[in-house]
Scaffold this motif. Structure first.
Motif, PDB file in Angstrom:
ATOM      1  N   ALA A   1       1.169   2.344  -1.479  1.00  0.00           N
ATOM      2  CA  ALA A   1       0.632   3.533  -2.143  1.00  0.00           C
ATOM      3  C   ALA A   1       1.786   4.325  -2.743  1.00  0.00           C
ATOM      4  CB  ALA A   1      -0.141   4.397  -1.146  1.00  0.00           C
ATOM      5  N   TYR A   2       1.562   4.886  -3.938  1.00  0.00           N
ATOM      6  CA  TYR A   2       2.594   5.599  -4.676  1.00  0.00           C
ATOM      7  C   TYR A   2       2.089   7.003  -5.002  1.00  0.00           C
ATOM      8  CZ  TYR A   2       3.546   0.621  -5.665  1.00  0.00           C
ATOM      9  OH  TYR A   2       3.741  -0.732  -5.567  1.00  0.00           O
ATOM     10  N   TRP A   3       2.936   8.013  -4.813  1.00  0.00           N
ATOM     11  CA  TRP A   3       2.535   9.379  -5.148  1.00  0.00           C
ATOM     12  C   TRP A   3       3.764  10.248  -5.385  1.00  0.00           C
ATOM     13  CZ3 TRP A   3       3.012   7.559  -0.262  1.00  0.00           C
ATOM     14  CH2 TRP A   3       3.617   8.356   0.703  1.00  0.00           C
ATOM     15  N   TYR A   4       3.527  11.416  -5.978  1.00  0.00           N
ATOM     16  CA  TYR A   4       4.561  12.428  -6.167  1.00  0.00           C
ATOM     17  C   TYR A   4       4.236  13.630  -5.302  1.00  0.00           C
ATOM     18  CZ  TYR A   4       6.332   9.909 -10.263  1.00  0.00           C
ATOM     19  OH  TYR A   4       6.878   8.975 -11.094  1.00  0.00           O
TER      20      TYR A   4
ATOM     21  N   HIS B   1       7.290   9.004  -4.061  1.00  0.00           N
ATOM     22  CA  HIS B   1       7.112   8.442  -2.723  1.00  0.00           C
ATOM     23  C   HIS B   1       6.355   7.120  -2.818  1.00  0.00           C
ATOM     24  CE1 HIS B   1       7.833  12.689  -1.864  1.00  0.00           C
ATOM     25  NE2 HIS B   1       8.071  12.371  -0.601  1.00  0.00           N
ATOM     26  N   ALA B   2       6.637   6.216  -1.905  1.00  0.00           N
ATOM     27  CA  ALA B   2       5.883   4.972  -1.806  1.00  0.00           C
ATOM     28  C   ALA B   2       5.957   4.471  -0.373  1.00  0.00           C
ATOM     29  CB  ALA B   2       6.436   3.908  -2.764  1.00  0.00           C
ATOM     30  N   VAL B   3       4.829   3.984   0.141  1.00  0.00           N
ATOM     31  CA  VAL B   3       4.784   3.519   1.527  1.00  0.00           C
ATOM     32  C   VAL B   3       3.958   2.247   1.627  1.00  0.00           C
ATOM     33  CG1 VAL B   3       2.734   4.863   2.212  1.00  0.00           C
ATOM     34  CG2 VAL B   3       4.468   4.264   3.925  1.00  0.00           C
TER      35      VAL B   3
ATOM     36  N   LEU C   1       7.554   9.451   5.612  1.00  0.00           N
ATOM     37  CA  LEU C   1       6.414   8.597   5.305  1.00  0.00           C
ATOM     38  C   LEU C   1       5.444   8.531   6.480  1.00  0.00           C
ATOM     39  CD1 LEU C   1       8.397   5.778   3.483  1.00  0.00           C
ATOM     40  CD2 LEU C   1       7.009   7.585   2.450  1.00  0.00           C
ATOM     41  N   PRO C   2       4.148   8.356   6.187  1.00  0.00           N
ATOM     42  CA  PRO C   2       3.141   8.421   7.249  1.00  0.00           C
ATOM     43  C   PRO C   2       2.995   7.160   8.078  1.00  0.00           C
ATOM     44  CG  PRO C   2       2.082   8.115   5.124  1.00  0.00           C
ATOM     45  CD  PRO C   2       3.542   8.306   4.851  1.00  0.00           C
TER      46      PRO C   2
END
Length: 339
Positions: free
Chosen positions: A316-319, A167-169, A326-327
């Protein structure tokens, strides 16, 4: 690299837009037929559409690589993207209208997960597993035709049951609300792993050491942060305003495998030059950040004289365990000021 595995390589490009075996150019030796893709104003193009299970392992882009191109990634048939960001910001190059850094060179980035080579060649080495399906699109939000060169490659084959979804936002505050922490990431549900962030910071007003703000991570609904870094330069693994506070009295860029301040835009010789621009990245590869229920991260915009009102732009990047919406909503193209 020496292990033999049952995998099938694929690659999507302008010469092979279907990403299929035997699907590339019909041209002869030294003949280019479709080196790039032209995007009409407002057009969204699917660049990669592949059945799973599998993994995206590398992406390369050049041509128009500015903030009017929006990259989105959809996992396992979801209607919502799990990745959405201006292309330049996704690659930690938010100030895409600046072609020359403070030392008169192309701004570059050389890290383990991303590479931006001279001439603006964008490369991502984030591993992005998918179970059933992967779709990657690019939207041209500008009012002009734009050209894109690209290569998206990976493989099809079994993935681990423990694999998370990438994920990335994108988020921005131009300027940051004075006296309030800047929110990097929020409303993320676990379990998951925070993998890092990129920051573009544009100074507004006098630069009296803008890096005093703390980075704070709240794990699993905490009232107080478990991960509490002591300053912005400390979170990005530097010290004393990246050299500006001591001895040389000027900021010094640096690049490492997992962290760096890879570009400074503006005069680095003046200790308190107005309107400097900084671009930074931080990858939590060795210092892993895990959460079970939720994750939130904020960063203060603070200087020696107190709270500031600089321009902050982040990705921001996460798994996550599953593909998730996305928020944050993406701002309009006209709201993205990247000079």
């Amino acid at each position: 690299m020496y292990q033999m595995k049952k995998r099938q390589t694929f690659g999507f490009s302008a010469e092979n837009p279907t990403g299929t075996r035997n699907g590339g150019t019909r041209g002869g030796d030294c003949e280019k037929l479709n080196a790039f893709r032209v995007f009409k104003p407002g057009e969204t193009v699917t660049l990669c559409d592949v059945e799973g299970p599998g993994m995206i392992t590398h992406m390369w882009f050049t041509g128009y690589i500015g903030h009017s191109f929006i990259i989105r990634m959809y996992w396992d048939g979801a209607k919502y993207p799990s990745v959405e960001a201006p292309l330049s910001s996704f690659f930690a190059m938010a100030y895409d209208e600046n072609w020359e850094d403070s030392e008169g060179r192309y701004p570059t980035l050389n890290s383990a997960l991303m590479l931006v080579a001279p001439g603006r060649g964008y490369n991502s080495y984030f591993e992005m597993p998918f179970g059933k399906h992967c779709r990657i699109t690019m939207e041209n939000r500008s009012g002009e035709e734009k050209t894109l060169y690209y290569m998206i490659s990976g493989w099809k084959g079994e993935i681990s049951a423990e694999s998370g979804y990438f994920h990335a936002v994108y988020r921005q505050e131009h300027p940051v609300q004075r006296g309030r922490s800047y929110v990097v990431l929020d409303q993320v549900q676990g379990p998951g792993r925070f993998i890092g962030m990129s920051l573009a910071a544009g100074m507004n007003g006098h630069n009296t050491c803008w890096v005093e703000g703390e980075a704070k991570m709240y794990l699993d609904g905490e009232e107080y942060p478990s991960m509490n870094y002591t300053g912005t330069e400390d979170y990005f693994c530097g010290a004393y305003a990246f050299g500006n506070d001591i001895e040389l009295h000027r900021y010094q860029p640096f690049q490492g495998l997992y962290v760096g301040m890879h570009a400074i835009l503006g005069d680095t010789k003046a200790m308190y030059n107005h309107q400097k621009r900084f671009m930074l990245y931080r990858w939590h590869v060795k210092d892993e950040i895990w959460f079970e229920k939720s994750f939130r991260m904020v960063m203060d915009n603070l200087g020696w004289t107190g709270p500031r009102y600089d321009d902050y732009t982040t990705v921001a990047y996460w798994y996550g365990e599953k593909p998730a919406p996305l928020p944050f909503a993406l701002p309009e193209d006209s709201e993205l000021i990247m000079r």
